[in-house]
Enzyme design. Sequence first.
Site, PDB file in Angstrom:
ATOM      1  N   HIS A 165       0.746  -0.698   0.431  1.00  0.00           N
ATOM      2  CA  HIS A 165       0.029  -0.328   0.379  1.00  0.00           C
ATOM      3  C   HIS A 165       1.120   1.036  -0.189  1.00  0.00           C
ATOM      4  O   HIS A 165       0.135   2.157  -0.134  1.00  0.00           O
ATOM      5  CB  HIS A 165      -1.008  -0.217   1.298  1.00  0.00           C
ATOM      6  CG  HIS A 165      -2.270   0.446   0.542  1.00  0.00           C
ATOM      7  ND1 HIS A 165      -2.090   1.826   0.087  1.00  0.00           N
ATOM      8  CD2 HIS A 165      -3.153   1.104   1.727  1.00  0.00           C
ATOM      9  CE1 HIS A 165      -3.718   2.757   0.303  1.00  0.00           C
ATOM     10  NE2 HIS A 165      -4.220   2.047   1.664  1.00  0.00           N
ATOM     11  N   ASP A 389     -11.957  -3.796 -18.662  1.00  0.00           N
ATOM     12  CA  ASP A 389     -11.750  -4.721 -19.795  1.00  0.00           C
ATOM     13  C   ASP A 389     -10.299  -4.795 -20.118  1.00  0.00           C
ATOM     14  O   ASP A 389     -10.288  -4.164 -20.681  1.00  0.00           O
ATOM     15  CB  ASP A 389     -13.435  -4.460 -20.657  1.00  0.00           C
ATOM     16  CG  ASP A 389     -13.449  -5.152 -21.637  1.00  0.00           C
ATOM     17  OD1 ASP A 389     -12.282  -6.593 -21.281  1.00  0.00           O
ATOM     18  OD2 ASP A 389     -14.585  -5.109 -22.183  1.00  0.00           O
TER      19      ASP A 389
END
Length: 471
Positions: A165, A389
């Site tokens: 992170h 996508d």
Amino acid sequence: MAQCSLTFNARRSEAVLVAPEKPTPYKLKPLSDIDDQRGLRFYRSGVLFYRKNPAQSGCDPAAVIKQSLAEALVYYYPLAGRLRAGPDDKLIVECTGEGAVFVEAEADVRLEDFDGELSPPIPCNDQLLCEPESASSSVIGRPLVYIQVTRLVCGGFILGVQLCHCMADAVGLMQFVMAMFEMAAGAAEPTIPPVWAREILNARSPPCVTHPHPEYEEVPDPTKDRISPADVLAHRPFFFGEKEMSALRRQVPAHLRGTCSRLDMIAAYVWRCRTIALGYDPEDEVGAQFVVNARGKRNNAQGRSPVLPRGFYGYAFVFTVASSTAGELCRMPFSYALELVAAAKARSAADDHLQSVADLMVLKGRPRFATARTYLVSDLTKMGLDELDFGWGTVVYAGPATAMLATFHLPARSAEGERGILVPVWLPEFAIERFVAEMERGILMMEGESHGFGGRQYTTVGSTCMAMSKM
């Protein structure tokens, strides 16, 4: 709500290291004083669900993703390195080009088997991620990226990503994943070139804390929290559509109607209901903490606010906290909680606030942000999760795999196609029914009609998997 009964085991291949496809420079790159906060030294996860695409028949998603990872790491080569501890425990990336961890897996489960469970925590998330989830873990000397592709018996698959992170925030992680998808689609290079520029968010010389930062100060008697790591938590998802938002907007004070966001309204409402449900003592101080994106800020006339360049993928969020005694928060109406939230957000927008946080990190030994008696909220509704996508069609679910410290606001759609916000909530079993009742009662009172949350259906954006907010 009954606990999910879906269980399965993933059959994993041996983990391999995927190095950048081309040679990358060897460098030592220090993290910024915002990046290497102690509270960020863990791995943040995300999972992406995709259904079978007949047009990709014969094409192995694991092979495609593995290749795209190698290509993306050429541009994001620090993510192929390892963190080292420098002077004063300052984190430095040694750009070794060793690579990211990649695992292929198979699971005897169908996408449809997750029906109603596509919000964090995702069932059997430990089977979909390379490493166990933890809010605190060692990051020194370890790979910075872990990726697992799990093929499903229906022909769909799940991409699990874990990234250190302090190397990237949610926007940075999204940027990296988008680069992978563009490589998979045949792009010559990422549309948004990655920019390091961590020096912009270093402490000033000399460091000078110019704003109060209560988000790094523990509340009095933090041991009096009503939630502990040992608690068994019950999970309930809440869908906020237009009816729910209209009910909240009607209670917004006139001077805030042009400035408060959906995040502000939902967070203030949930914070108040949560506090009531947990039953704190009236004198206990409680907080609602937000992560606020510092991107897009402009320099003022004096040039004290840093401007982060397009493509910056480091940690560029700051924390801000609204606080109140539990008694006052529970006694006063929703508008009181919203006023506190709005004031906290305004403080975080002050000039040189981000630089002040960097200075605090250096002067105070990189303190962790406080969590006791605090409701931590993170908004993912503007992340473009429905755009992920890379040849297999629209993503069914994209978001956190687990329920850790924060409550994530996720984009969702009702059964009727209405767009809204999904707020998955988890609380100790002793508090969950009180919380549900308070959430329902408050909305009903605001609406003045029989509606509330009961029986609302939702899908995560892009999904055909239905779920119920079972009350």
